[in-house]
Design a protein around this motif. Structure first.
Motif, PDB file in Angstrom:
ATOM      1  N   SER A 108       0.831  -1.212   0.000  1.00  0.00           N
ATOM      2  CA  SER A 108       0.000   0.000   0.000  1.00  0.00           C
ATOM      3  C   SER A 108       0.860   1.254   0.000  1.00  0.00           C
ATOM      4  O   SER A 108       0.526   2.256  -0.653  1.00  0.00           O
ATOM      5  CB  SER A 108      -0.929   0.000   1.221  1.00  0.00           C
ATOM      6  N   LEU A 109       1.986   1.216   0.709  1.00  0.00           N
ATOM      7  CA  LEU A 109       2.881   2.373   0.748  1.00  0.00           C
ATOM      8  C   LEU A 109       3.593   2.548  -0.590  1.00  0.00           C
ATOM      9  O   LEU A 109       3.737   3.665  -1.089  1.00  0.00           O
ATOM     10  CB  LEU A 109       3.891   2.213   1.878  1.00  0.00           C
ATOM     11  N   ILE A 110       4.019   1.428  -1.180  1.00  0.00           N
ATOM     12  CA  ILE A 110       4.654   1.497  -2.504  1.00  0.00           C
ATOM     13  C   ILE A 110       3.679   2.085  -3.520  1.00  0.00           C
ATOM     14  O   ILE A 110       4.041   2.961  -4.313  1.00  0.00           O
ATOM     15  CB  ILE A 110       5.126   0.105  -2.950  1.00  0.00           C
ATOM     16  N   ASP A 111       2.441   1.622  -3.490  1.00  0.00           N
ATOM     17  CA  ASP A 111       1.423   2.124  -4.422  1.00  0.00           C
ATOM     18  C   ASP A 111       1.252   3.639  -4.275  1.00  0.00           C
ATOM     19  O   ASP A 111       1.161   4.367  -5.272  1.00  0.00           O
ATOM     20  CB  ASP A 111       0.078   1.441  -4.175  1.00  0.00           C
ATOM     21  N   GLN A 112       1.229   4.096  -3.044  1.00  0.00           N
ATOM     22  CA  GLN A 112       1.033   5.519  -2.771  1.00  0.00           C
ATOM     23  C   GLN A 112       2.185   6.359  -3.334  1.00  0.00           C
ATOM     24  O   GLN A 112       1.964   7.371  -4.015  1.00  0.00           O
ATOM     25  CB  GLN A 112       0.926   5.727  -1.258  1.00  0.00           C
ATOM     26  N   VAL A 113       3.417   5.918  -3.081  1.00  0.00           N
ATOM     27  CA  VAL A 113       4.588   6.658  -3.543  1.00  0.00           C
ATOM     28  C   VAL A 113       4.683   6.634  -5.067  1.00  0.00           C
ATOM     29  O   VAL A 113       4.976   7.654  -5.706  1.00  0.00           O
ATOM     30  CB  VAL A 113       5.870   6.076  -2.908  1.00  0.00           C
TER      31      VAL A 113
ATOM     32  N   ARG B 161      11.122   7.767   2.974  1.00  0.00           N
ATOM     33  CA  ARG B 161      11.878   7.181   4.077  1.00  0.00           C
ATOM     34  C   ARG B 161      11.772   5.661   4.125  1.00  0.00           C
ATOM     35  O   ARG B 161      12.773   4.973   4.314  1.00  0.00           O
ATOM     36  CB  ARG B 161      11.423   7.775   5.420  1.00  0.00           C
ATOM     37  N   ALA B 162      10.580   5.114   3.956  1.00  0.00           N
ATOM     38  CA  ALA B 162      10.420   3.659   4.042  1.00  0.00           C
ATOM     39  C   ALA B 162      11.228   2.951   2.955  1.00  0.00           C
ATOM     40  O   ALA B 162      11.840   1.907   3.205  1.00  0.00           O
ATOM     41  CB  ALA B 162       8.946   3.283   3.932  1.00  0.00           C
TER      42      ALA B 162
END
Length: 287
Positions: A5-10, A139-140
């Motif tokens: 989900s974080l990868i998709d957002q970025v 950052r992640a």
């Protein structure tokens, strides 16, 4: 691993920035039916990192795009080696190319640099860790790259752990009108027992008052090598000892040999050079 989900957002944010109303060049100069096979090729040796992010860029542009990786994150590679093969619509591959490369070049650059630092401290007790000096919003991804290079992560955010730095300490002692030890103890009493408590010092004479407050980690900031050795001896196992400041590939080995437990390196993320990786594209004739 980084949450999808974080990868998709970025990735969506990056693609929207790069092609807010589409790719004018590809849409007008590349036939809609043309397909492409692209190879991600290393121009220099390094440590691979960012496969999931690279593939997400490609599939977000076109869900039918296929990406295959012969190497895994954390693996070393040589110049000339093929690191990924992408197959899909030529328009989509060309639109995704720059963003996909931006991510994987930076992440692989961080992993490669981290591995160099880790190699320099081999045989010591020290660990290489990153800092919060990361690219805003990435950052992640950047901290995952540090792990792929064999390093470790410091606190992820201001919400994860307590780190009392010099400015905090100055305000705390001035406002409380207490000595360093008493002020730290009073503040710590407000914390849950699970919270890690670290305090930064920049002089030898600050070590004992800080240790007396029951800290978990003490950071020795910008200490000379001799001061680091003295600091480690004074702490004598009562807390973890972190070294920070003046850390580079030339100095990190000697810093590690002073006996510190942790060496934080802002350069892993704040000034890393993107690795030279290229995407060689073969456009196939339209049907």
């Amino acid at each position: 691993m980084i949450p999808q989900s974080l990868i998709d957002q970025v990735v969506k944010m990056a693609l929207a920035e790069d092609a807010p109303w589409g790719d004018l060049t590809s849409q007008n100069f590349i036939p809609e039916t043309a397909t492409a096979t692209a190879h991600l090729v290393a121009r220099e040796p390094g440590i691979f990192c960012g496969a999931k992010v690279f593939a997400t860029v490609m599939s977000t542009t076109d869900a039918k795009t296929s990406t295959i990786f012969p190497v895994e994150d954390g693996a070393s590679f040589s110049a000339g080696e093929t690191l990924a093969t992408v197959t899909g619509s030529a328009r989509s591959v060309l639109q995704a190319e720059r963003i996909a490369l931006n991510f994987i070049q930076r992440m692989s650059g961080i992993a490669t640099l981290t591995a160099k630092y880790v190699a320099e401290i081999a045989g010591t007790r020290a660990r290489i860790v990153d800092t919060r000096k990361t690219t805003p919003g990435l950052r992640a991804l950047e901290r995952y790259a540090v792990r792929c290079g064999g390093g470790s992560n410091h606190r992820f955010s201001l919400s994860d752990a307590v780190m009392v730095k010099d400015n905090h300490l100055a305000v705390l002692t001035a406002s409380s009108k207490l000595g360093v030890t008493a002020a730290l103890r009073e503040a710590r009493a407000k914390l849950p027992h699970t919270v890690h408590f670290e305090v930064e010092v920049d002089r030898i004479d600050q070590i004992e008052p800080v240790l007396a407050a029951g800290v978990d980690t003490i950071m020795l900031d910008n200490f000379s090598l001799e001061e680091l050795r003295q600091g480690v001896a004074l702490v004598a196992g009562r807390a973890l000892v972190e070294a920070s400041g003046n850390v580079n590939l030339t100095t990190v080995g000697e810093i590690a040999r002073t006996g510190v437990d942790i060496i934080s390196v802002g350069a892993l993320t704040h000034s890393v050079r993107a690795l030279d990786l290229g995407l060689d594209i073969e456009i196939e004739a339209s049907a």
